[in-house]
Scaffold this active site. Structure first.
Site, PDB file in Angstrom:
ATOM      1  N   SER A 114       3.652  11.128  -7.984  1.00 58.30           N
ATOM      2  CA  SER A 114       2.876  10.592  -9.106  1.00 58.30           C
ATOM      3  C   SER A 114       1.442  10.255  -8.726  1.00 58.30           C
ATOM      4  CB  SER A 114       3.559   9.335  -9.656  1.00 58.30           C
ATOM      5  OG  SER A 114       3.715   8.352  -8.632  1.00 58.30           O
ATOM      6  N   GLY A 147       7.816  10.803  -9.341  1.00 58.54           N
ATOM      7  CA  GLY A 147       9.171  10.573  -8.849  1.00 58.54           C
ATOM      8  C   GLY A 147       9.607  11.533  -7.763  1.00 58.54           C
ATOM      9  N   ASN A 204       7.905   8.025  -2.201  1.00 56.59           N
ATOM     10  CA  ASN A 204       9.117   7.658  -2.939  1.00 56.59           C
ATOM     11  C   ASN A 204      10.332   7.565  -2.026  1.00 56.59           C
ATOM     12  OD1 ASN A 204       8.083   7.378  -5.614  1.00 56.59           O
ATOM     13  ND2 ASN A 204       7.881   9.596  -5.735  1.00 56.59           N
ATOM     14  N   ASP A 249       0.797  -1.844 -12.750  1.00 58.91           N
ATOM     15  CA  ASP A 249       1.949  -1.880 -11.842  1.00 58.91           C
ATOM     16  C   ASP A 249       1.546  -2.164 -10.396  1.00 58.91           C
ATOM     17  OD1 ASP A 249       0.837   0.518 -10.980  1.00 58.91           O
ATOM     18  OD2 ASP A 249       2.455   1.785 -11.728  1.00 58.91           O
ATOM     19  N   HIS A 298      -0.089   2.484  -8.854  1.00 55.06           N
ATOM     20  CA  HIS A 298      -0.786   3.727  -9.198  1.00 55.06           C
ATOM     21  C   HIS A 298      -2.265   3.476  -9.485  1.00 55.06           C
ATOM     22  CE1 HIS A 298       3.469   4.692 -10.095  1.00 55.06           C
ATOM     23  NE2 HIS A 298       3.124   5.856  -9.572  1.00 55.06           N
TER      24      HIS A 298
END
Length: 200
Positions: free
Chosen positions: A29, A67, A95, A176, A179
């Site tokens: 991402s 993801g 991830n 968040d 990102h």
């Protein structure tokens, strides 16, 4: 004036006929640009910076998928290799680390990706990641060391931390805290550009 016009025309022809290098950005991402547009994500920004600052024809392929882990990226790479990229910039593993996956398997996955990319004739570049401290000292250190081991084993040009000067900076990240926002992607692009310009 006529001489100047001829000179500028010559430069345009040289630039138009210069070979285009293709860089495949294989990532998750962070590469895809979750929360921003593709034009705001760092691969596109890097392309623009190389074209304007280095006067080179560049095509950036954004192969980032939100993801994505190291285990699901090989199939994606094989599909993109049909486009015969000159370079493959690998920015994977975040991830895996955030999910606490087995790092030995992650390393095997990344090495398989590197081997396939090298076998295609592409120059392979590796970007590392860092994990937040709440994952424990042993795991976070092993995670960082994994990238260094891969870099040494495969003799790769290596960017130690994709989110250098962005991670933990509130104004450069989305809500968040993980990102990058559009401004954050500009900083990531600058970091990647500084790394790439010596590889072109």
């Amino acid at each position: 004036k006529a001489i100047l016009i001829l000179f500028l025309t010559f430069l345009q022809l040289v630039y138009a006929n210069s070979p285009t290098q293709t860089i495949l950005f294989l990532g998750d991402s962070l590469t895809e640009g979750l929360g921003v547009s593709k034009a705001q994500a760092y691969p596109h920004l890097v392309q623009t910076m190389i074209e304007t600052k280095l006067d080179k024809n560049i095509k950036a392929i954004n192969a980032g998928v939100s993801g994505s882990t190291s285990s699901d990226a090989l199939d994606r790479l094989q599909w993109y290799l049909k486009q015969k990229p000159d370079m493959v910039f690998i920015a994977l593993g975040a991830n895996d680390g955030l999910r606490g996956l087995n790092l030995e398997q992650t390393q095997k996955n990344l090495e398989a990706i590197i081997t396939h990319a090298k076998n295609s004739g592409a120059k392979v570049l590796l970007s590392g990641m860092l994990l937040p401290p709440n994952y424990g000292l042993d795991y976070t250190q092993a995670f960082q060391k994994m990238y260094e081991n891969i870099k040494e084993k495969h003799n790769l040009a290596y960017l130690p931390f994709l989110l250098q000067d962005v991670a933990g900076v509130k104004e450069l990240n989305q809500a968040d805290g993980i990102h990058p926002n559009a401004k954050g992607h500009q900083q990531v692009a600058q970091t990647v550009f500084n790394f790439l310009k010596g590889q072109l």
